[in-house]
Design an enzyme around this catalytic site. Structure first.
Site, PDB file in Angstrom:
ATOM      1  N   CYS A  32       0.917  -1.107  -0.005  1.00 57.11           N
ATOM      2  CA  CYS A  32       0.039  -0.052   0.157  1.00 57.11           C
ATOM      3  C   CYS A  32       0.828   1.194  -0.025  1.00 57.11           C
ATOM      4  CB  CYS A  32      -1.091  -0.120   1.214  1.00 57.11           C
ATOM      5  SG  CYS A  32       0.231   0.154   2.848  1.00 57.11           S
ATOM      6  N   ASP A 441      -0.969 -31.209  -9.427  1.00 56.06           N
ATOM      7  CA  ASP A 441       0.073 -31.231  -8.537  1.00 56.06           C
ATOM      8  C   ASP A 441      -0.686 -31.489  -7.094  1.00 56.06           C
ATOM      9  OD1 ASP A 441       2.512 -30.816  -7.262  1.00 56.06           O
ATOM     10  OD2 ASP A 441       1.817 -28.906  -6.730  1.00 56.06           O
TER      11      ASP A 441
END
Lengths: 722, 53
Positions: A32, A441
């Site tokens: 931010c 996976d």
């Protein structure tokens, strides 16, 4: 963190134009404006730094030093202390990348927007005149000349991306969608000019520019997406251990850029650092976290003689290595190359719109030619023949066809976005709809991706926790997590590859491998920890990577969709088999390297399967790029998120079958839209040949058909979503 | 009606100046870091413009 050595990172400081040192850093963890302020302030307050500017969007910090040389290590250390780990970029890669194509497209978009907005000032009064308002022919003609003056330069400038692409495609003796768009725009301009010259009523200067404006919006967004995908592979290369500590012949340690490490160099790697290049361990013992390479989190013990791979994280002990390869031969560099190759093979996929164009262009254009020859042959004269041929091309201008695909894909992406799935391109949706085989996976996708303590009484956990809190071993951390906050053992010593020992309430205790604590354990050593006080109780803690709650449900839904599944994991057989059983998938392969994963995907695709790869680790990145379509969870490493076509919010495996359902529904809508466009053209083209269509009617029909296509696309958005 | 002949070029001029302004923002790299610029405008300590280095 570790022993502060005088680090020499001067190789990363490039000389700027004004002879000042410049340094580019990739800074992690900025979220931010407050982070931005802190990073810039930290960098500026470092001695010798003149200016620092942080790009919050790309995460890159540009530092300018007051002199020709600067202390890069001081800046990096200061940022590290502030909580923002920074990695220097290779000077060769720090060259300011200029996105020329993006700027050209944005400018074309701006010009088209200006043209579309301002041409209305002159054409709307004309349309008012058509509906009975007073407008003298002289005024109308003036309005048209104004419109021509605005629209023609704008359309020619903004149309350049399309004209260029169409020309390139024609030279390869193929016709993409840009060919009819270019012909349509140019022809509209020519006919409008000829109408205006002959004091005619209906010129379409506004249509030409507005069409380009709308098409350019899509083109620009598409470009932005591709730029981001290209950046992924570059960032990956920049992120491999940027500097290595080389032990020179005189015994001094010098930090050098990883690119300068030669085969045979002696290197030192402190705990907490990454292995810079593939190497052989000369002395020292430690444990390595191979998560970046193989995706599996269980640490691997290494000692003198072991082979270690670039990118592995050194967990517990200092190692001295002998380099066996240069950095460009490392596993990470190889993965980055495979990712680029995979992305290239994907770009050869022919999109639905281009398939449609390949059919549409020859049919419509030969029809126009036929109209021209036919009308001339039956004696109506060359002028009428040209007008009718032009009418065919304008009335069949691929407005609806051009909208058929993007309109549906925008609605479909919007619907998926509300479910937490980010679609990165329209082509990805088209490919996802064709999927008939899913390769999962295991770690981090089907499972939570971190070890969790199972079946341990709270009292026993609390007993061992003080020692666990003092260690950074993943299993000890899982134990500490289970115990919560509390006191930490004193006099802690971490024994590389074995465990930790220390004092708890005045008693000496050990936590680690079975042999370290003094027991013979029949179980595998990677999923258990032993704890014991000297000459006292020995307790065993077992850990497991738990399967995600909705994994079995997602697999069942995929099976119901008629999709085959398999699990391909770098983990050992036991956990993979257990996960496969829990999820309900029959086929599984264990112990594969990242390159094996690409090979498995390639073999499946060679046998005609359309593979969807779902993965999260760096070891999956190349397979993600290679597979027909790919998805990654939001928790995946950046490289995998960038390589994947779709990113779904963490843990929501059910969004995989739902995404496939939406993609298939989207393909159905696209086909319906194509069918409608074809039907419209079957009616409109003969009408134009027979001279039944005047330009005003054509405009209504064109916008009407576009509207139908958009409404059909919107049906997708209101569909049932669970 | 003749007023149109003055107003139309005038409004075109206005539009062109807008286009020129857009061209300038593009050239000076004001779309390089949209997230960072959004933060900078709110913070007095980060007043540097994108042109300054």
């Amino acid at each position: 963190m570790t022993a502060v050595l005088a680090r020499d990172l001067s190789a990363f400081v490039a000389r700027g134009e004004d002879d000042r040192g410049r340094l580019e850093l990739l800074v992690k963890g900025a979220r931010c404006g407050a982070c931005l302020a802190k990073i810039e302030k930290t960098a500026r307050e470092t001695i010798g730094v003149e200016a620092a500017r942080f790009n919050l969007t790309t995460g890159k910090l540009a530092v300018t030093f007051a002199g020709a040389d600067g202390d890069a290590a001081a800046v990096i250390d200061a940022l590290d202390r502030a909580g923002y780990p920074a990695t220097p970029f290779d000077p060769a890669q720090a060259i300011r990348e200029e996105d020329r194509e993006g700027r050209a497209l944005a400018l074309a978009l701006g010009v088209a927007g200006f043209g579309a907005g301002n041409v209305m000032m002159f054409t709307v009064p004309v349309w008012a005149g058509v509906f009975g308002q007073e407008l003298s022919p002289a005024t109308r003609e003036v309005m048209y000349w104004f419109a021509a003056a605005v629209a023609t330069p704008c359309a020619l400038f903004a149309g350049m991306p399309f004209f260029r692409s169409a020309w390139a495609s024609l030279r390869r003796r193929r016709a993409n969608m840009d060919v009819p768009i270019s012909i349509g725009v140019i022809l509209t301009l020519i006919v409008s000019f000829s109408e205006t010259f002959q004091h005619g009523e209906h010129a379409y200067f506004d249509a030409a520019v507005t069409l380009l404006f709308l098409l350019l919006i899509g083109r620009y967004l598409d470009h932005k997406l591709r730029v981001r995908a290209r950046g992924a592979a570059r960032d990956l290369l920049a992120l491999q251990s940027p500097a290595a500590t080389r032990i020179d012949a005189d015994g001094l340690e010098r930090v050098v850029p990883v690119g300068e490490v030669e085969v045979g160099d002696a290197l030192a790697v402190a705990p907490g650092d990454r292995i810079p290049v593939n190497a052989l361990v000369e002395s020292g013992a430690s444990e390595l976290d191979n998560a970046l390479i193989s995706g599996e989190t269980a640490p691997v013990a290494v000692r003198a003689g072991s082979v270690v791979h670039a990118g592995a994280l050194n967990l517990s002990g200092r190692l001295v290595l002998r380099a066996q390869a240069r950095s460009e031969n490392s596993a990470i560099a190889e993965i980055a190359r495979l990712m680029e190759a995979g992305a290239q093979s994907k770009s050869s996929y022919v999109r639905l719109a281009d398939k449609a164009a390949a059919l549409y262009v020859p049919i419509v254009h030969s029809l126009a030619l036929l109209a021209f020859v036919g009308v001339w042959a039956i004696g109506l004269g060359p002028r009428e023949a040209i007008l009718r041929a032009a009418a065919v091309l304008i009335v069949t201008c691929p407005c609806a066809l051009g909208l058929a695909v993007p309109a549906v894909q925008i609605v479909a992406s919007g619907r998926l976005f509300r479910m937490g799935v980010l679609v990165k391109s329209g082509a990805a949706l088209e490919r996802l709809a064709e999927i008939d085989h899913v390769v999962f996976d295991k770690t981090g996708v089907l499972t939570e991706g971190r070890p969790r303590l199972i079946d341990a009484p709270a009292a026993v956990v609390a007993m061992a926790a003080p020692l666990a809190r003092a260690s950074r071993h993943p299993l000890a951390r899982a134990l500490a997590d289970a115990a919560g906050c509390g006191e930490v053992a004193t006099d802690v010593v971490e024994v590389a590859g074995m465990g930790v020992e220390g004092m708890i309430d005045g008693r000496h205790a050990r936590l680690g491998r079975a042999s370290f604590v003094g027991v013979d354990s029949p179980h595998g050593s990677d999923t258990e920890l032993w704890f014991g006080f000297d000459d006292d109780v020995r307790v065993r803690f077992a850990f497991e990577d738990s399967v995600r709650a909705d994994a079995a449900a997602a697999a069942a839904e995929l099976r119901a969709l008629g999709i085959a599944m398999e699990i391909v994991s770098g983990d050992v057989a036991g956990p993979v088999a257990r996960t496969a059983q829990a999820v309900g998938v029959d086929r599984w392969i264990c112990g594969v390297t990242p390159f094996d994963k690409v090979g498995i995907v390639e073999r499946l695709q060679a046998s005609g399967r359309k593979v969807l790869m779902v993965g999260d680790g760096l070891n999956d990145a190349a397979a993600l790029a290679k597979a027909h379509a790919s998805m990654a969870p939001g928790s995946a490493v950046d490289a995998s998120q960038n390589a994947a076509d779709l990113v779904f919010s963490q843990g929501a495996l059910r969004s995989i079958p739902e995404s496939i359902r939406v993609a298939r529904a989207a393909r159905r809508r696209v086909m319906e839209n194509f069918a409608f466009s074809a039907l419209y053209n079957v009616v409109a083209a003969p009408a134009a040949i027979l001279g039944l269509v005047n330009p005003f009617l054509a405009a209504i029909a064109m916008s009407g058909s576009s509207l139908v296509v958009i409404l059909n696309a919107l049906r997708l958005g209101v569909g049932r979503s669970r | 009606m003749t007023i149109v002949y003055m107003l139309a070029p005038l409004s075109l001029l206005l539009g062109l100046s807008g286009l020129a302004a857009f061209w300038w923002t593009l050239r000076s790299g004001q779309y390089e870091d949209p997230m960072g610029d959004a933060a900078r405008i709110l913070d007095d300590h980060l007043r540097e413009g994108p042109d300054e280095e």
